[in-house]
Design a protein around this motif. Structure first.
Motif, mmCIF file in Angstrom:
data_model
loop_
_atom_site.group_PDB
_atom_site.id
_atom_site.type_symbol
_atom_site.label_atom_id
_atom_site.label_comp_id
_atom_site.label_asym_id
_atom_site.label_seq_id
_atom_site.Cartn_x
_atom_site.Cartn_y
_atom_site.Cartn_z
ATOM 1 N N GLN A 15 0.820 -1.213 0.000
ATOM 2 C CA GLN A 15 0.000 0.000 0.000
ATOM 3 C C GLN A 15 0.855 1.265 0.000
ATOM 4 O OE1 GLN A 15 -2.476 -0.681 3.427
ATOM 5 N NE2 GLN A 15 -4.016 -1.812 2.258
ATOM 6 N N LYS A 16 1.892 1.290 0.828
ATOM 7 C CA LYS A 16 2.719 2.493 0.923
ATOM 8 C C LYS A 16 3.553 2.728 -0.333
ATOM 9 C CE LYS A 16 2.971 2.986 5.891
ATOM 10 N NZ LYS A 16 3.826 3.151 7.062
ATOM 11 N N MET A 17 3.891 1.661 -1.053
ATOM 12 C CA MET A 17 4.727 1.811 -2.245
ATOM 13 C C MET A 17 3.914 1.916 -3.524
ATOM 14 S SD MET A 17 7.607 2.039 -0.840
ATOM 15 C CE MET A 17 8.561 2.223 -2.339
ATOM 16 N N ASN A 18 2.598 1.805 -3.419
ATOM 17 C CA ASN A 18 1.715 1.734 -4.583
ATOM 18 C C ASN A 18 1.933 2.853 -5.599
ATOM 19 O OD1 ASN A 18 -0.363 0.807 -6.224
ATOM 20 N ND2 ASN A 18 -1.870 2.047 -5.168
ATOM 21 N N ALA A 19 1.961 4.086 -5.202
ATOM 22 C CA ALA A 19 2.054 5.203 -6.146
ATOM 23 C C ALA A 19 3.417 5.896 -6.095
ATOM 24 C CB ALA A 19 0.944 6.210 -5.851
#
Length: 100
Positions: free
Chosen positions: A32-36
């Motif tokens: 989730q934290k690395m998604n964008a």
């Protein structure tokens, strides 16, 4: 193996020791934290999150909120591998070419 790059339960937690502290990580939290996040150039060890390769120090900085000088790449590689992520070693340096 399918589209998933890790085989652990999203609820499983792993830890890495950071100067005698334990940091608990979840695979889903890393994803989730690395998604964008746009990956930085890779000069050392890397980790594949989703379908994107990131430097492990960048992932560690974003996921933990810590200064990358506070943990080693090796600590992050071990923690991320325990979570089931694919980690790759530092790229081989190119062979020097003779100047003509």
């Amino acid at each position: 193996m399918g589209a998933r790059l890790h085989s652990c339960s999203p609820l499983s937690r792993q830890y890495a020791c950071h100067h005698r502290r334990r940091l608990y990580l979840q695979a889903i939290e890393v994803e989730q934290k690395m998604n964008a996040v746009e990956p930085e150039p890779i000069h050392g060890d890397s980790v594949v999150v989703g379908s994107v390769a990131y430097p492990v120090k960048q992932v560690g900085r974003i996921v933990t909120g810590q200064d990358p000088r506070d943990f080693s790449a090796g600590e992050m590689v071990r923690a991320l591998r325990r979570l089931g992520f694919t980690c790759k070693p530092r790229p081989a340096s190119p062979e020097p070419t003779a100047l003509l």
